[in-house]
Each structure stands twice: as C-alpha cells, then as structure tokens.
Design an enzyme around this catalytic site. Structure first.
Site, PDB file in Angstrom:
ATOM      1  N   SER A  91       0.836  -1.190   0.000  1.00 57.64           N
ATOM      2  CA  SER A  91       0.000   0.000   0.000  1.00 57.64           C
ATOM      3  C   SER A  91       0.873   1.243   0.000  1.00 57.64           C
ATOM      4  O   SER A  91       2.062   1.198   0.284  1.00 57.64           O
ATOM      5  CB  SER A  91      -0.906   0.010   1.238  1.00 57.64           C
ATOM      6  N   ALA A 106       0.907   3.448   2.121  1.00 53.85           N
ATOM      7  CA  ALA A 106       1.329   3.750   3.487  1.00 53.85           C
ATOM      8  C   ALA A 106       2.199   2.641   4.058  1.00 53.85           C
ATOM      9  O   ALA A 106       2.493   2.621   5.239  1.00 53.85           O
ATOM     10  CB  ALA A 106       0.104   3.935   4.390  1.00 53.85           C
ATOM     11  N   CYS A 107       2.624   1.699   3.198  1.00 57.19           N
ATOM     12  CA  CYS A 107       3.323   0.513   3.678  1.00 57.19           C
ATOM     13  C   CYS A 107       4.662   0.873   4.289  1.00 57.19           C
ATOM     14  O   CYS A 107       5.406   1.683   3.757  1.00 57.19           O
ATOM     15  CB  CYS A 107       3.542  -0.441   2.517  1.00 57.19           C
ATOM     16  N   GLY A 108       4.970   0.237   5.386  1.00 54.37           N
ATOM     17  CA  GLY A 108       6.270   0.396   6.007  1.00 54.37           C
ATOM     18  C   GLY A 108       7.157  -0.768   5.651  1.00 54.37           C
ATOM     19  O   GLY A 108       7.733  -0.828   4.588  1.00 54.37           O
ATOM     20  N   CYS A 128       6.420  -3.687   4.695  1.00 57.51           N
ATOM     21  CA  CYS A 128       5.522  -4.660   4.102  1.00 57.51           C
ATOM     22  C   CYS A 128       6.308  -5.810   3.502  1.00 57.51           C
ATOM     23  O   CYS A 128       7.254  -5.620   2.763  1.00 57.51           O
ATOM     24  CB  CYS A 128       4.683  -4.003   3.009  1.00 57.51           C
TER      25      CYS A 128
END
Length: 306
Positions: free
Chosen positions: A125, A127-129, A131
């Site tokens: 996504s 906003a993925c950190g 992931c």
C-alpha cells in the site's frame, strides 16, 4: 527554490457531493491524487546470465518514477550513488509477467545473491512500512555523522520548516491528498521537495532526486509533512540525514531507531513548537545547546520546547 513540476496525470477530477449545515447537499467535483501500481525491478548480469528480478510493487502517485526507483534502491543498500544505476526503462510488463507499469533499473554490478530480505513480491500500500519483510534482520542501516560543515541547528529555524514545505506542495494544495518530503540545510533552506500519495514514496523520490543531481544529503535535514515511521528513519539514516523533522507523531520504533542511528528526531512541529525525542545535543535553543543529560544514555525520553 521552486517545487518539482507535478504532472497533470497525477491528479484526477471526480464528481462529488458537498454537504454543509448551511446549504445541505450540492453537486460538485474534486481533484483527487492518483494512486496507481508501479513494479520496481532490477536487471543485471551474473556471469553469463542475464537476470531480471522484481523487488516490489508499490502504490504511488505517477511522476518522478525514475527518482522513486533510485531512492528505493539506495535505501535498500543496492546502490551507493546514481552512477551505480547505468540505465532505466519504463516497461508495460514486469519480469513476473504482470502487465502493470514497471520501472526497470540496470545495475552496474550484480547485487548480493540472497535478495530474499528485499524481494517483497507483493502489492504494497502507499502507506506501507516494512511490508512483506519477514523481520528486521538484514535491514540496511548506517550511523549518521555530524551536522554539515559550518551548519548549526537552531530551534527558531526548525519551526519554520513545515510552512516552507507546505508552500512547495502544489499537489497537496490541489487535492489535499499528497504527502511531502523536503531536503533542507541546517540553516533551514529547502533544497529539494517531492510529493506522493505515499509517505515512503515521497522520501524515495526525494533521495532519488538528490542522487540524480547530485545533491549531498549527509549532514542535512529531512522534513516530513506527516508522521515519522520506522521506515522513514531507516531511509534517512541511509542518506546520512542528521535531523528528521515531522509535522506529526513519531512511532516508538522510529524513536528507537533515531537513538541507535544517531539521528535527532523532532515531532509535532507546528504552531511555533515541537517535541524533541533524541540526540538533543545537536540543537541550539535560545543560544544554548541542550545538555546531553536531557537524554541520559539515550533512554527514549522526550522533551518539549515551546
């Protein structure tokens, strides 16, 4: 400075209904920021074999894809300078046969043979950190050095940075839906600004732009329009950033990483105030440097300045 040109293809006009207590419902239209997939893959030769490998598929705002790819590879430790990427191609299909926009980067040298820690192989996504990572093991990290030669970090300069960044965010003004990231000197001069629907993408684009110019990032400030997450601190550490300033809150992992990497972390920078979470000795406040006792043993405390 002037912000990077934001392509019209990065925004879309969509129908909407506006409601207010005074007027009720009314038909209208809104500009929204586009969020679309981009596969990031590398190409290189290992011996006599030609290799293509997809590292990630990220949801990003179209535009500055070349910078995004460079910044991503730099943060992952696959390149150290812009010249380590000898060419880039924009493709309609990636190495896995997925028919989505793809940015292929040709590496001057083959990467380590074990890329499992990198190859996320999934749709992340915006906003993925972290992931797709099995854990924190193998995550590239560098300890940062001193403030840029001749520079001084003053609280009075830092509190002005969020507004300076906002004035250089055309996509945010048009849509209200884009994150911004800026590279600034210790004196508070903005050098580069990039925007994206994803916070980590905006930072990758920023670092990629610095690699392309090239503009040195070591000893400088990273300004974030939102919160400070672990992954953004990791990218900052890889770039030698000495201070990360965010408008929003930091996460606990971001604070811990800032202590470990030697980064001065500032959060809630708004309305003439901020909170300081790590390495206070770099910062000059009211013509004095905060004593190191503010963070004895860098014990993850925080202190507020107003």
């Amino acid at each position: 400075m002037s912000p990077a040109a934001f392509p019209d293809s990065s925004l879309s006009l969509v129908p909407s209904l506006h409601w207010s207590a005074a007027r009720g419902l009314a038909a209208g239209a809104e500009q929204v920021v586009i969020e679309a997939p981009l596969a990031l893959e590398i190409a290189y030769r290992r011996g006599s074999h030609e290799v293509r490998q997809v590292l990630a598929v990220t949801m990003r705002t179209p535009g500055a894809d070349e910078e995004l790819a460079l910044g991503f590879l730099f943060a992952e430790g696959l390149i150290e300078k812009g010249a380590d990427a000898t060419a880039q191609l924009a493709l309609a299909e990636n190495a896995r046969g997925e028919k989505i926009p793809t940015r292929q980067v040709r590496l001057a040298f083959p990467p380590p043979e074990d890329l499992r820690r990198l190859s996320r192989g999934l749709l992340t996504s915006s906003a993925c950190g972290l992931c797709g990572r099995p854990g924190l093991g193998g995550l590239p990290l560098r300890s940062v050095g001193p403030v840029e030669a001749g520079g001084e970090l003053r609280a009075e300069d830092l509190v002005q940075l969020p507004e300076k960044l906002r004035r250089q965010q055309p996509a945010f003004f048009a849509s209200g839906g884009c994150h911004g990231a800026a590279l600034a000197t210790p004196a508070g001069e903005l050098l580069l600004v990039r925007e994206d629907v994803g916070r980590h993408n905006a930072v990758d684009k920023l670092i990629g732009a610095a690699l392309r110019q090239p503009t040195a990032t070591a000893g400088k400030i990273l300004v974030l329009s939102g919160r400070a997450s672990f992954e953004l601190l990791q990218k900052a550490a890889m770039a030698g950033i000495v201070l990360v300033l965010s408008v929003g809150a930091p996460s606990s992992a971001a604070v811990q990483l800032a202590h470990a990497a030697g980064i001065t972390l500032v959060g809630f920078a708004r309305e003439g105030r901020f909170n300081l979470y790590s390495h206070a000795a770099r910062l000059r406040v009211a013509d004095r440097v905060p004593p190191s006792a503010l963070f004895p043993d860098e014990n993850h405390a925080s202190v507020s300045f107003a």
